[in-house]
Design a protein around this motif. Sequence first.
Motif, PDB file in Angstrom:
ATOM      1  N   LEU A  94      46.077 -39.921  14.955  1.00 34.91           N
ATOM      2  CA  LEU A  94      47.319 -38.874  15.412  1.00 34.91           C
ATOM      3  C   LEU A  94      48.461 -39.448  15.946  1.00 34.91           C
ATOM      4  O   LEU A  94      49.689 -39.208  15.767  1.00 34.91           O
ATOM      5  CB  LEU A  94      46.623 -37.734  16.437  1.00 34.91           C
ATOM      6  CG  LEU A  94      45.431 -37.237  15.729  1.00 34.91           C
ATOM      7  CD1 LEU A  94      44.925 -36.184  16.953  1.00 34.91           C
ATOM      8  CD2 LEU A  94      45.806 -36.388  14.503  1.00 34.91           C
ATOM      9  N   TYR A  95      48.006 -40.402  16.895  1.00 40.49           N
ATOM     10  CA  TYR A  95      49.273 -41.024  17.441  1.00 40.49           C
ATOM     11  C   TYR A  95      49.824 -41.786  16.562  1.00 40.49           C
ATOM     12  O   TYR A  95      51.271 -41.931  16.436  1.00 40.49           O
ATOM     13  CB  TYR A  95      48.743 -41.982  18.589  1.00 40.49           C
ATOM     14  CG  TYR A  95      49.861 -42.943  19.573  1.00 40.49           C
ATOM     15  CD1 TYR A  95      50.352 -42.233  20.426  1.00 40.49           C
ATOM     16  CD2 TYR A  95      50.277 -44.079  18.979  1.00 40.49           C
ATOM     17  CE1 TYR A  95      51.357 -42.927  21.217  1.00 40.49           C
ATOM     18  CE2 TYR A  95      51.361 -44.760  19.813  1.00 40.49           C
ATOM     19  CZ  TYR A  95      51.696 -44.462  20.623  1.00 40.49           C
ATOM     20  OH  TYR A  95      52.597 -45.161  21.540  1.00 40.49           O
ATOM     21  N   GLN A  96      49.363 -42.559  15.608  1.00 40.95           N
ATOM     22  CA  GLN A  96      50.304 -43.372  14.589  1.00 40.95           C
ATOM     23  C   GLN A  96      51.125 -42.298  13.719  1.00 40.95           C
ATOM     24  O   GLN A  96      52.305 -42.739  13.294  1.00 40.95           O
ATOM     25  CB  GLN A  96      49.254 -44.209  13.741  1.00 40.95           C
ATOM     26  CG  GLN A  96      48.653 -45.402  14.782  1.00 40.95           C
ATOM     27  CD  GLN A  96      49.451 -46.276  15.191  1.00 40.95           C
ATOM     28  OE1 GLN A  96      50.778 -46.579  14.571  1.00 40.95           O
ATOM     29  NE2 GLN A  96      49.165 -47.093  16.334  1.00 40.95           N
ATOM     30  N   SER A  97      50.341 -41.282  13.405  1.00 36.37           N
ATOM     31  CA  SER A  97      51.114 -40.498  12.519  1.00 36.37           C
ATOM     32  C   SER A  97      52.294 -39.831  13.215  1.00 36.37           C
ATOM     33  O   SER A  97      53.350 -39.563  12.354  1.00 36.37           O
ATOM     34  CB  SER A  97      50.106 -39.256  12.163  1.00 36.37           C
ATOM     35  OG  SER A  97      49.098 -39.831  10.977  1.00 36.37           O
ATOM     36  N   ALA A  98      52.151 -39.651  14.534  1.00 32.96           N
ATOM     37  CA  ALA A  98      53.227 -39.082  15.266  1.00 32.96           C
ATOM     38  C   ALA A  98      54.473 -40.032  15.214  1.00 32.96           C
ATOM     39  O   ALA A  98      55.585 -39.537  15.185  1.00 32.96           O
ATOM     40  CB  ALA A  98      52.624 -38.604  16.462  1.00 32.96           C
ATOM     41  N   ILE A  99      54.235 -40.912  15.344  1.00 30.59           N
ATOM     42  CA  ILE A  99      55.201 -42.129  15.494  1.00 30.59           C
ATOM     43  C   ILE A  99      55.949 -42.369  14.240  1.00 30.59           C
ATOM     44  O   ILE A  99      57.028 -42.396  14.258  1.00 30.59           O
ATOM     45  CB  ILE A  99      54.526 -43.674  15.975  1.00 30.59           C
ATOM     46  CG1 ILE A  99      53.817 -43.650  17.084  1.00 30.59           C
ATOM     47  CG2 ILE A  99      55.571 -44.724  15.481  1.00 30.59           C
ATOM     48  CD1 ILE A  99      55.100 -43.548  18.478  1.00 30.59           C
ATOM     49  N   ASN A 100      55.091 -41.984  13.241  1.00 28.15           N
ATOM     50  CA  ASN A 100      55.902 -42.203  11.733  1.00 28.15           C
ATOM     51  C   ASN A 100      56.677 -41.148  11.549  1.00 28.15           C
ATOM     52  O   ASN A 100      57.913 -41.183  11.030  1.00 28.15           O
ATOM     53  CB  ASN A 100      54.862 -42.180  10.729  1.00 28.15           C
ATOM     54  CG  ASN A 100      54.167 -43.682  10.629  1.00 28.15           C
ATOM     55  OD1 ASN A 100      54.724 -44.648  11.024  1.00 28.15           O
ATOM     56  ND2 ASN A 100      52.826 -43.454  10.117  1.00 28.15           N
TER      57      ASN A 100
END
Length: 228
Positions: free
Chosen positions: A177-183
Amino acid sequence: MKATSHIFILALLALLTAACSGSKKYFKAAEKLEKQGLVGDAAGYYLESLQRKPTNVESRIKLREVGQKYVSSLASEFFRSYNTQQLEAGLETFERMKDFHARAAALDVKLDYPKNYEDDYNKSVETYCAKNYNQAFLLVNQKKYNESLPFIEKIKKYNNSYRNLPQLEIVATCEPLYQSAINNLENKNYSGALQLLTSIRSKTEDYKDLGDLLELATAQQTKSFILF
């Protein structure tokens, strides 16, 4: 007042009659299952019969008799699984045995099983949790977060606080979720980022720089609305 009292008594009698009727129905079904050699199913129905009418002496006698056979068969099944290292099957069997034993005890029907099997059960739990933890830890390190979750769930079934399992689950759940949020932030999709970051916050309040990212995404989304 008398009419109300009379109605209440009639309703109570109706409920008691229904309960007794249900008890007999389950008892007869249990007898049929027992004759077919389905000991486990029969034991369950005798237990249900006694639950519906605790004063049913026949149900109590049969539950003690057939229930003991069922518990003994589960104990034997667990012993076989334990000796052949079928950990998951053995643990599930022992859980069924414990559950049935407890439900019968709640109705004041005492059933026996080898108490030394509890030591074997605890050893099985430790081995099972260690095996699944190692696999989950490996997958998280390989960034295969979703693949690690089923192994984490298996451990939670028997020991929620095993090693640092809670933290491992947070990483496995929140990192994708964190990586997707950064993207999403990089692509100026502030609404999508905010949704993902909120999902992380529902799991934990202090994951990495979650607070700063939430503040940034909220500010940028608000700015976008104002400009629009």
